[in-house]
Design a protein around this motif. Structure first.
Motif, PDB file in Angstrom:
ATOM      1  N   UNK A  67     -36.517  52.329 -33.788  1.00 58.64           N
ATOM      2  CA  UNK A  67     -35.941  53.130 -32.716  1.00 58.64           C
ATOM      3  C   UNK A  67     -36.746  52.864 -31.458  1.00 58.64           C
ATOM      4  N   UNK A  68     -36.058  52.829 -30.325  1.00 52.07           N
ATOM      5  CA  UNK A  68     -36.683  52.479 -29.056  1.00 52.07           C
ATOM      6  C   UNK A  68     -36.336  53.557 -28.039  1.00 52.07           C
ATOM      7  N   UNK A  69     -37.363  54.055 -27.352  1.00 51.56           N
ATOM      8  CA  UNK A  69     -37.195  55.166 -26.434  1.00 51.56           C
ATOM      9  C   UNK A  69     -37.817  54.823 -25.082  1.00 51.56           C
ATOM     10  N   UNK A  70     -37.127  55.207 -24.033  1.00 49.93           N
ATOM     11  CA  UNK A  70     -37.703  55.112 -22.696  1.00 49.93           C
ATOM     12  C   UNK A  70     -38.259  56.485 -22.328  1.00 49.93           C
ATOM     13  N   UNK A  71     -39.548  56.545 -22.032  1.00 47.10           N
ATOM     14  CA  UNK A  71     -40.214  57.776 -21.660  1.00 47.10           C
ATOM     15  C   UNK A  71     -40.763  57.640 -20.241  1.00 47.10           C
ATOM     16  N   UNK A  72     -41.118  58.759 -19.654  1.00 38.93           N
ATOM     17  CA  UNK A  72     -41.710  58.737 -18.313  1.00 38.93           C
ATOM     18  C   UNK A  72     -42.987  59.561 -18.328  1.00 38.93           C
ATOM     19  N   UNK A  73     -44.076  58.932 -17.878  1.00 44.12           N
ATOM     20  CA  UNK A  73     -45.352  59.620 -17.710  1.00 44.12           C
ATOM     21  C   UNK A  73     -45.567  59.887 -16.225  1.00 44.12           C
ATOM     22  N   UNK A  74     -46.337  60.903 -15.924  1.00 46.75           N
ATOM     23  CA  UNK A  74     -46.651  61.195 -14.524  1.00 46.75           C
ATOM     24  C   UNK A  74     -48.071  61.728 -14.398  1.00 46.75           C
ATOM     25  N   UNK A  75     -48.671  61.475 -13.242  1.00 44.94           N
ATOM     26  CA  UNK A  75     -49.966  62.078 -12.929  1.00 44.94           C
ATOM     27  C   UNK A  75     -49.810  63.211 -11.927  1.00 44.94           C
ATOM     28  N   UNK A  76     -48.540  63.579 -11.672  1.00 49.32           N
ATOM     29  CA  UNK A  76     -48.243  64.637 -10.722  1.00 49.32           C
ATOM     30  C   UNK A  76     -47.706  64.126  -9.405  1.00 49.32           C
ATOM     31  N   UNK A  77     -48.006  62.860  -9.114  1.00 46.13           N
ATOM     32  CA  UNK A  77     -47.504  62.287  -7.868  1.00 46.13           C
ATOM     33  C   UNK A  77     -46.749  60.977  -8.101  1.00 46.13           C
TER      34      UNK A  77
END
Length: 356
Positions: free
Chosen positions: A46-56
């Motif tokens: 299974x393959x997933x696109x995720x998004x990480x953030x540092x707040x900006x």
């Protein structure tokens, strides 16, 4: 792991935010409501696109989950990232993390998300000129004797084009091809298509499984093995400037004729694109010439006409496996966009190249 809720739960339990914060060199966290499934197969991956953030800033990543026990093709891709990445990272998305998840009996791999070429731009033949230089550079890195410098990165699971195992499989598929041709001659929906080519293809099949030893003599290297546009990514696809090409889905990587990758990138694309076929000779000639010129920049030349090598690789690939698969598909009542082209080109190019 097949459900979004499971992904988020295990992400939190295994403290992936902390792991990736080490990679990025600053605290980042997962945005839980921006998870997109790219592929979901309980039996495979299974393959997933995720998004990480540092707040900006936002950092899109890909989480690829391999089911254990691993299949051979999964082991090949994991090996590319776990061992060969240090050498071939230029052609791959950035690897952020790779580790087993013992709780779920899976292996989790996190990489940079790079936009697929498909969807960024409407592909026209001229765009192949932006892709081919990268493919030539990748091939040249392990071409011929150069592969010995990288052989320690791969184990015996790496498929070899000229190995006894591959030849045996080729013979098995060719026997299936004969069987399916005979069945197609009895099928009222297929007989008209197959009959004009039947005798010629049966004659050609007798010359296998290795129809063109000169493909080996022309030189082999590490090839991607599944180089269609879905597996080609680029951060900056446009009609201006150079493209920063990266390749994904390394499950079909093997050591073989470089022309196999060109067959999929150029020739199979022509087969699918009816709007390209009126200019197909011009397109393939231009692509082959460019590839040969790029390889020459890296110190590699071909004694035989490169256009003939492309055609021979196409026939070898078609006769050793693909024709059987598409005949079977048609016999099962499924559509095959390539069967007519395969039948026609096997006979025309087979005669041109001395198989008939």
């Amino acid at each position: 792991m097949n459900h979004l809720e499971e992904i988020v739960s295990h992400w939190q339990q295994l403290n992936w935010d902390k792991k990736l914060s080490k990679v990025f060199g600053k605290y980042v966290h997962l945005i839980g409501d921006q998870i997109e499934v790219l592929k979901n197969s309980r039996e495979k991956t299974s393959i997933w696109k995720l998004v990480m953030t540092d707040g900006s800033e936002y950092f899109p990543i890909v989480l690829k989950i391999f089911k254990v026990p691993l299949k051979e093709n999964q082991m090949l891709e994991i090996n590319m990232y776990a061992r060969a990445y240090s050498v071939y990272h230029e052609y791959m998305p950035k690897l952020y993390w790779l580790e087993p998840n013992e709780d779920t009996q899976e292996i989790w791999m996190v990489t940079e998300y790079v936009k697929p070429l498909r969807g960024q731009i409407k592909l026209v033949p001229q765009h192949l000129g932006r892709i081919i230089p990268t493919i030539a550079k990748f091939h040249a890195q392990s071409f011929g004797n150069r592969f010995s410098q990288h052989a320690h990165l791969f184990d015996t699971s790496l498929p070899q084009f000229d190995s006894p195992e591959v030849r045996k499989k080729g013979m098995e598929y060719m026997e299936k091809t004969r069987q399916y041709l005979d069945e197609a001659m009895k099928d009222p929906n297929l007989k008209e298509l197959v009959e004009p080519k039947y005798k010629a293809i049966r004659k050609i099949l007798k010359k296998g499984p290795l129809f063109f030893p000169e493909l080996i003599e022309a030189g082999q290297c590490l090839i991607h093995g599944d180089l269609h546009v879905h597996n080609i990514c680029c951060k900056n696809a446009s009609d201006d400037g150079e493209w920063d090409i990266q390749l994904i889905d390394w499950e079909s990587v093997k050591y073989g004729s470089c022309w196999y990758d060109l067959v999929i990138l150029v020739e199979i694309l022509i087969d699918f694109r009816s709007d390209w076929q009126k200019n197909e000779e011009q397109i393939r000639t231009r692509c082959v010439r460019l590839y040969a010129e790029e390889m020459k920049k890296h110190g590699i030349t071909f004694k035989e006409d490169p256009l003939n090598l492309l055609k021979k690789a196409y026939l070898q690939r078609t006769l050793e496996k693909k024709l059987a698969k598409h005949l079977q598909r048609a016999l099962n009542g499924q559509k095959s966009a390539l069967l007519k082209r395969y039948l026609e080109k096997v006979v025309v190019w087979g005669e041109e190249l001395g198989l008939i």
